[in-house]
Design an enzyme around this catalytic site. Structure first.
Site, PDB file in Angstrom:
ATOM      1  CE  LYS A  79     -44.444  35.522  13.013  1.00 13.18           C
ATOM      2  NZ  LYS A  79     -45.719  34.853  13.143  1.00 13.18           N
TER       3      LYS A  79
ATOM      4  CB  SER B 127     -53.877  39.020  15.838  1.00  9.42           C
ATOM      5  OG  SER B 127     -53.909  37.892  14.995  1.00  9.42           O
TER       6      SER B 127
ATOM      7  CD  GLU C   8     -44.797  31.437  13.030  1.00 10.17           C
ATOM      8  OE1 GLU C   8     -43.691  31.963  12.811  1.00 10.17           O
ATOM      9  OE2 GLU C   8     -45.868  32.083  13.008  1.00 10.17           O
TER      10      GLU C   8
ATOM     11  N   GLY D 220     -51.382  35.451  13.683  1.00 14.42           N
ATOM     12  CA  GLY D 220     -51.670  35.607  12.252  1.00 14.42           C
ATOM     13  C   GLY D 220     -53.126  35.391  11.875  1.00 14.42           C
TER      14      GLY D 220
ATOM     15  CG  ASN E  53     -40.879  37.125  14.899  1.00 12.67           C
ATOM     16  OD1 ASN E  53     -39.933  36.954  14.128  1.00 12.67           O
ATOM     17  ND2 ASN E  53     -41.624  36.119  15.336  1.00 12.67           N
TER      18      ASN E  53
ATOM     19  CG  HIS F 154     -42.448  32.010  17.204  1.00 11.50           C
ATOM     20  ND1 HIS F 154     -43.380  31.387  16.407  1.00 11.50           N
ATOM     21  CD2 HIS F 154     -42.849  33.294  17.321  1.00 11.50           C
ATOM     22  CE1 HIS F 154     -44.310  32.268  16.051  1.00 11.50           C
ATOM     23  NE2 HIS F 154     -43.999  33.442  16.602  1.00 11.50           N
TER      24      HIS F 154
ATOM     25  CD  GLU G  86     -45.835  35.280  20.026  1.00  8.89           C
ATOM     26  OE1 GLU G  86     -45.994  36.358  19.474  1.00  8.89           O
ATOM     27  OE2 GLU G  86     -45.213  34.339  19.521  1.00  8.89           O
TER      28      GLU G  86
HETATM   29  P1  PGA Z   1     -48.634  38.008  14.341  1.00  7.31           P
HETATM   30  O1  PGA Z   1     -47.433  37.107  14.838  1.00  7.31           O
HETATM   31  O2  PGA Z   1     -48.456  39.370  14.981  1.00  7.31           O
HETATM   32  O3  PGA Z   1     -48.492  38.056  12.848  1.00  7.31           O
HETATM   33  O4  PGA Z   1     -49.898  37.366  14.786  1.00  7.31           O
HETATM   34  C1  PGA Z   1     -46.921  37.229  16.137  1.00  7.31           C
HETATM   35  C2  PGA Z   1     -45.832  36.223  16.329  1.00  7.31           C
HETATM   36  O5  PGA Z   1     -45.941  35.112  15.806  1.00  7.31           O
HETATM   37  O6  PGA Z   1     -44.819  36.493  16.994  1.00  7.31           O
END
Ligand code: PGA
Length: 226
Positions: A11, A192, A90, A161, A9, A88, A155
């Site tokens: 983003k 992460s 976010e 993150g 991903n 997601h 997740e």
């Molecule tokens: P990350 O994000 O691996 O940077 O923690 C995962 C995600 O949000 O899909």
């Protein structure tokens, strides 16, 4: 070939240089995993490797119309996209997406032959209040359609993150919980994941794959993992 899946991903990251780096890296990839790369919408048609599938990071719930700035599932399909990440955390937070809206997007994706990857996860406050299972059940019930094709991405929001990940035991327990509710769906872990912990997590009982954010912006991740 095993049937585990790695979803990258990007983003709101990536550029032509990253597209080329992926193109070069995956040129000769014939590895064990199904790789899905999810760049930004505008980068999708610029990606060219035959050795990974394309995914999008969202789609609109409707087929067409007056929705400035939005992208429909059929537009994605026409460009060769096979997967779409939906719900997601976010987007749930920054774009105010509800479970009900996500479910409508899941249906739009399925109608257009896309495989939805639906994200669920608890906040740190939920976790500390002992509400993880309740929240996950609610998100699963309200944002998924009964369809074996849909991939579920667990997740934990507190892991995204941050460098913090659940213990192996927590992951196994939560995956078993999801599996009991959706026995025929693929379930992946995200939050992460990096080149150091990916092997360990993907081989935990019940884990069918990984959703990788920050780490996938550097090919060091795939060099270290694949
Ligand atoms: P990350 O994000 O691996 O940077 O923690 C995962 C995600 O949000 O899909």
């Amino acid at each position: 070939m095993n049937n585990k899946i790695i979803v990258a991903n990007w983003k709101m990251n990536g550029n032509k240089a990253l597209i080329d780096a992926y193109g070069n890296f995956f040129k000769n990839y014939q590895g064990d995993y199904t790789i899905v790369v999810c760049p930004s919408f505008i980068h999708i048609p610029l990606c060219y490797s035959q050795n990974y599938f394309l995914g999008a990071q969202d789609c609109h719930e409707g087929p067409m119309g007056a929705h400035t700035g939005c992208i429909s599932a059929s537009m994605l399909r026409e460009l060769g996209v096979k997967y779409v990440i939906l719900g997601h955390s976010e987007r749930r937070l920054q774009c105010f997406e509800s479970d009900e809206m996500i479910k409508r997007k899941v249906n739009a994706a399925l109608e257009n032959d896309l495989i939805p990857i639906v994200c669920i996860g608890e906040t740190i406050a939920h976790k500390e209040a002992g509400q993880t299972f309740q929240i996950l059940k609610q998100q699963l019930k309200n944002s998924l359609s009964e369809n074996d094709k849909t991939i579920i991405a667990y997740e934990p929001i507190w892991a995204i993150g941050t460098g913090n990940i659940p213990t192996d035991c927590e992951i196994i327990t939560i995956f078993q919980f999801i599996k009991n509710l959706f026995p025929n769906n693929t379930i992946v872990y995200g939050g992460s994941v990096n080149e150091k912990n990916a092997h360990q997590i993907i081989h935990l009982r019940g884990v069918d794959g990984l959703l990788v954010g920050g780490a996938c912006l550097n090919l060091v991740f795939f060099e270290g993992f694949l």
